[in-house]
Design a protein around this motif. Sequence first.
Motif, PDB file in Angstrom:
ATOM      1  N   GLU A   6     -31.892 -10.425  40.654  1.00  0.00           N
ATOM      2  CA  GLU A   6     -30.727  -9.458  39.849  1.00  0.00           C
ATOM      3  C   GLU A   6     -29.580  -9.728  40.449  1.00  0.00           C
ATOM      4  O   GLU A   6     -28.707  -9.672  39.658  1.00  0.00           O
ATOM      5  N   VAL A   7     -29.292 -10.139  41.520  1.00  0.00           N
ATOM      6  CA  VAL A   7     -27.835 -10.723  41.794  1.00  0.00           C
ATOM      7  C   VAL A   7     -27.460 -11.731  40.930  1.00  0.00           C
ATOM      8  O   VAL A   7     -26.324 -12.218  40.447  1.00  0.00           O
ATOM      9  N   PRO A  38     -10.367  -5.280  52.871  1.00  0.00           N
ATOM     10  CA  PRO A  38      -9.288  -5.832  53.458  1.00  0.00           C
ATOM     11  C   PRO A  38      -7.963  -5.045  52.796  1.00  0.00           C
ATOM     12  O   PRO A  38      -7.946  -4.853  51.694  1.00  0.00           O
ATOM     13  N   ALA A  39      -7.109  -4.482  53.609  1.00  0.00           N
ATOM     14  CA  ALA A  39      -5.931  -3.601  53.156  1.00  0.00           C
ATOM     15  C   ALA A  39      -4.997  -4.399  52.331  1.00  0.00           C
ATOM     16  O   ALA A  39      -4.458  -3.971  51.372  1.00  0.00           O
ATOM     17  N   ASP A  40      -5.176  -5.593  52.506  1.00  0.00           N
ATOM     18  CA  ASP A  40      -4.383  -6.852  51.659  1.00  0.00           C
ATOM     19  C   ASP A  40      -4.828  -7.395  50.705  1.00  0.00           C
ATOM     20  O   ASP A  40      -4.487  -8.580  50.001  1.00  0.00           O
ATOM     21  N   LEU A  41      -6.038  -6.960  50.226  1.00  0.00           N
ATOM     22  CA  LEU A  41      -6.890  -7.665  49.160  1.00  0.00           C
ATOM     23  C   LEU A  41      -6.165  -7.685  47.897  1.00  0.00           C
ATOM     24  O   LEU A  41      -6.075  -8.986  47.175  1.00  0.00           O
ATOM     25  N   GLY A  42      -5.376  -6.751  47.316  1.00  0.00           N
ATOM     26  CA  GLY A  42      -4.747  -6.615  46.288  1.00  0.00           C
ATOM     27  C   GLY A  42      -3.624  -7.906  46.213  1.00  0.00           C
ATOM     28  O   GLY A  42      -3.367  -8.495  45.168  1.00  0.00           O
ATOM     29  N   ASP A  43      -2.885  -7.674  47.446  1.00  0.00           N
ATOM     30  CA  ASP A  43      -1.931  -8.802  47.474  1.00  0.00           C
ATOM     31  C   ASP A  43      -2.203 -10.286  47.300  1.00  0.00           C
ATOM     32  O   ASP A  43      -1.560 -11.111  46.862  1.00  0.00           O
ATOM     33  N   ARG A  44      -3.683 -10.376  48.004  1.00  0.00           N
ATOM     34  CA  ARG A  44      -4.094 -11.741  48.074  1.00  0.00           C
ATOM     35  C   ARG A  44      -4.357 -12.198  46.650  1.00  0.00           C
ATOM     36  O   ARG A  44      -4.420 -13.245  46.216  1.00  0.00           O
ATOM     37  N   LEU A  45      -5.037 -11.304  45.787  1.00  0.00           N
ATOM     38  CA  LEU A  45      -5.687 -11.596  44.521  1.00  0.00           C
ATOM     39  C   LEU A  45      -4.823 -11.457  43.323  1.00  0.00           C
ATOM     40  O   LEU A  45      -5.007 -12.361  42.513  1.00  0.00           O
ATOM     41  N   ARG A  46      -3.666 -10.715  43.202  1.00  0.00           N
ATOM     42  CA  ARG A  46      -2.796 -10.590  42.160  1.00  0.00           C
ATOM     43  C   ARG A  46      -2.198 -11.807  41.597  1.00  0.00           C
ATOM     44  O   ARG A  46      -1.584 -12.468  42.774  1.00  0.00           O
ATOM     45  N   GLY A  47      -2.495 -12.111  40.332  1.00  0.00           N
ATOM     46  CA  GLY A  47      -1.650 -13.476  40.033  1.00  0.00           C
ATOM     47  C   GLY A  47      -2.803 -14.822  40.256  1.00  0.00           C
ATOM     48  O   GLY A  47      -2.401 -15.817  39.697  1.00  0.00           O
ATOM     49  N   GLN A  48      -3.709 -14.487  41.020  1.00  0.00           N
ATOM     50  CA  GLN A  48      -4.724 -15.773  41.128  1.00  0.00           C
ATOM     51  C   GLN A  48      -5.688 -15.798  39.999  1.00  0.00           C
ATOM     52  O   GLN A  48      -6.115 -14.852  39.345  1.00  0.00           O
ATOM     53  N   ILE A  49      -6.070 -17.123  39.672  1.00  0.00           N
ATOM     54  CA  ILE A  49      -7.211 -17.230  38.466  1.00  0.00           C
ATOM     55  C   ILE A  49      -8.417 -17.395  39.029  1.00  0.00           C
ATOM     56  O   ILE A  49      -8.635 -17.971  40.196  1.00  0.00           O
ATOM     57  N   ILE A  50      -9.680 -16.789  38.519  1.00  0.00           N
ATOM     58  CA  ILE A  50     -10.898 -16.797  38.990  1.00  0.00           C
ATOM     59  C   ILE A  50     -11.344 -18.157  38.407  1.00  0.00           C
ATOM     60  O   ILE A  50     -11.557 -18.387  37.492  1.00  0.00           O
ATOM     61  N   ARG A  51     -11.492 -19.229  39.562  1.00  0.00           N
ATOM     62  CA  ARG A  51     -12.160 -20.669  39.247  1.00  0.00           C
ATOM     63  C   ARG A  51     -13.411 -20.466  38.724  1.00  0.00           C
ATOM     64  O   ARG A  51     -13.977 -21.302  37.871  1.00  0.00           O
ATOM     65  N   SER A  52     -14.312 -19.651  39.579  1.00  0.00           N
ATOM     66  CA  SER A  52     -15.916 -19.734  39.267  1.00  0.00           C
ATOM     67  C   SER A  52     -16.255 -18.509  40.100  1.00  0.00           C
ATOM     68  O   SER A  52     -15.767 -17.838  41.019  1.00  0.00           O
ATOM     69  N   ILE A  53     -17.776 -18.024  39.625  1.00  0.00           N
ATOM     70  CA  ILE A  53     -18.350 -17.043  40.391  1.00  0.00           C
ATOM     71  C   ILE A  53     -19.761 -17.870  40.624  1.00  0.00           C
ATOM     72  O   ILE A  53     -20.386 -18.003  39.775  1.00  0.00           O
ATOM     73  N   ASP A  54     -19.795 -17.839  41.955  1.00  0.00           N
ATOM     74  CA  ASP A  54     -21.305 -18.558  42.439  1.00  0.00           C
ATOM     75  C   ASP A  54     -21.924 -17.374  43.145  1.00  0.00           C
ATOM     76  O   ASP A  54     -21.567 -16.353  43.460  1.00  0.00           O
ATOM     77  N   ARG A  55     -22.910 -17.923  43.615  1.00  0.00           N
ATOM     78  CA  ARG A  55     -24.104 -16.997  44.514  1.00  0.00           C
ATOM     79  C   ARG A  55     -24.518 -17.835  45.670  1.00  0.00           C
ATOM     80  O   ARG A  55     -24.915 -19.096  45.416  1.00  0.00           O
ATOM     81  N   ARG A  56     -24.758 -17.185  46.710  1.00  0.00           N
ATOM     82  CA  ARG A  56     -25.356 -17.689  48.100  1.00  0.00           C
ATOM     83  C   ARG A  56     -26.267 -16.652  48.449  1.00  0.00           C
ATOM     84  O   ARG A  56     -25.599 -15.606  48.696  1.00  0.00           O
ATOM     85  N   ALA A  57     -27.580 -16.740  48.466  1.00  0.00           N
ATOM     86  CA  ALA A  57     -28.550 -15.745  48.874  1.00  0.00           C
ATOM     87  C   ALA A  57     -28.149 -14.627  47.923  1.00  0.00           C
ATOM     88  O   ALA A  57     -28.131 -14.514  46.597  1.00  0.00           O
ATOM     89  N   LYS A  58     -27.909 -13.361  48.477  1.00  0.00           N
ATOM     90  CA  LYS A  58     -27.566 -12.204  47.539  1.00  0.00           C
ATOM     91  C   LYS A  58     -26.076 -11.800  47.648  1.00  0.00           C
ATOM     92  O   LYS A  58     -25.716 -10.675  47.288  1.00  0.00           O
ATOM     93  N   TYR A  59     -25.165 -12.892  48.050  1.00  0.00           N
ATOM     94  CA  TYR A  59     -23.897 -12.796  48.215  1.00  0.00           C
ATOM     95  C   TYR A  59     -23.248 -13.328  46.769  1.00  0.00           C
ATOM     96  O   TYR A  59     -23.712 -14.347  46.358  1.00  0.00           O
ATOM     97  N   LEU A  60     -22.268 -12.732  46.106  1.00  0.00           N
ATOM     98  CA  LEU A  60     -21.597 -13.164  44.925  1.00  0.00           C
ATOM     99  C   LEU A  60     -20.238 -13.756  45.711  1.00  0.00           C
ATOM    100  O   LEU A  60     -19.482 -13.028  46.576  1.00  0.00           O
ATOM    101  N   PHE A  61     -19.727 -14.995  45.296  1.00  0.00           N
ATOM    102  CA  PHE A  61     -18.527 -15.508  45.499  1.00  0.00           C
ATOM    103  C   PHE A  61     -17.753 -15.495  44.190  1.00  0.00           C
ATOM    104  O   PHE A  61     -17.883 -16.157  43.313  1.00  0.00           O
ATOM    105  N   LEU A  62     -16.522 -14.669  44.423  1.00  0.00           N
ATOM    106  CA  LEU A  62     -15.359 -14.957  43.283  1.00  0.00           C
ATOM    107  C   LEU A  62     -14.397 -15.837  43.966  1.00  0.00           C
ATOM    108  O   LEU A  62     -13.457 -15.595  44.568  1.00  0.00           O
TER     109      LEU A  62
END
Length: 270
Positions: A6-7, A38-62
């Motif tokens: 499902e993941v 993380p409180a700074d998640l928005g600051d870290r992500l805004r303006g960044q490009i999603i290069r790929s979405i991968d999976r390891r076990a039941k974790y998704l990596f953005l």
Amino acid sequence: MPELPEVETTRRGIAPHCEGQTITGVTVRNGSLRWPVPADLGDRLRGQIIRSIDRRAKYLFLNVEHGTVIVHLGMSGSLRIIADETPPMPHDHIDLTLGSGTILRFNDPRRFGCWLWADSVDDHPLIRQLGPEPLMPEFNGALLFQLSRGKNTPVKSFIMDNHVVVGVGNIYANEALFKAGIHPRRKAARISRDRYHRLAGAIRETLSAAILMGGTTLRDFVNSDGKPGYFAQSLLVYGRGGAPCKECGTPLKEIRMNNRATVYCPRCQR
């Protein structure tokens, strides 16, 4: 709980809509998940490009240009692609607004999922101790045989150990053991190399079939529901306690192991 197929279905469903897109906004409505967002998640992500979405076990990596968001769906979480004017529903905890004008939305009624930041995924404590992926070449019967030596734990518990192999959840462990003809309570150390070869093949076959069937519901990731139709595949033993075995007709037995339902055929599985 969403399992590996499902993941993987989720990954395949959202990837075409996210990869290559710039994150233009981040909304965290409730950061109290299994671990705090993380409180700074928005600051870290805004303006960044999603290069790929991968999976390891039941974790998704953005994977973005500088770092990775580790996402786990927990027991009740889902990700879906929606139009940016769609109002949030209860339990819609996190939105990533994309340059295309769509939103990647995370819903999790029980809040056992997670959104965590990692500068290096391989070094993250949730990831670095994981065993091999069951669909990769390094997972085989020889590896299972080697790791099982001296293990007095039941084989069902053994193959559900993420240090041995990742992603073999309860449903798929039941199904694979049935296909391999192995009793779930048999001690891991008392199973031969040949039988482990059969079991490794059964695990791959079971998970591959479930992923393919999950793939028929990818369209669901662009509507308001976003549910991929978990466990739609035809199950041979799980959930069929007391019903006749599809191979020999013997009534299937259902027991509890580690507080989980375990179903097997007393004739076909030894």
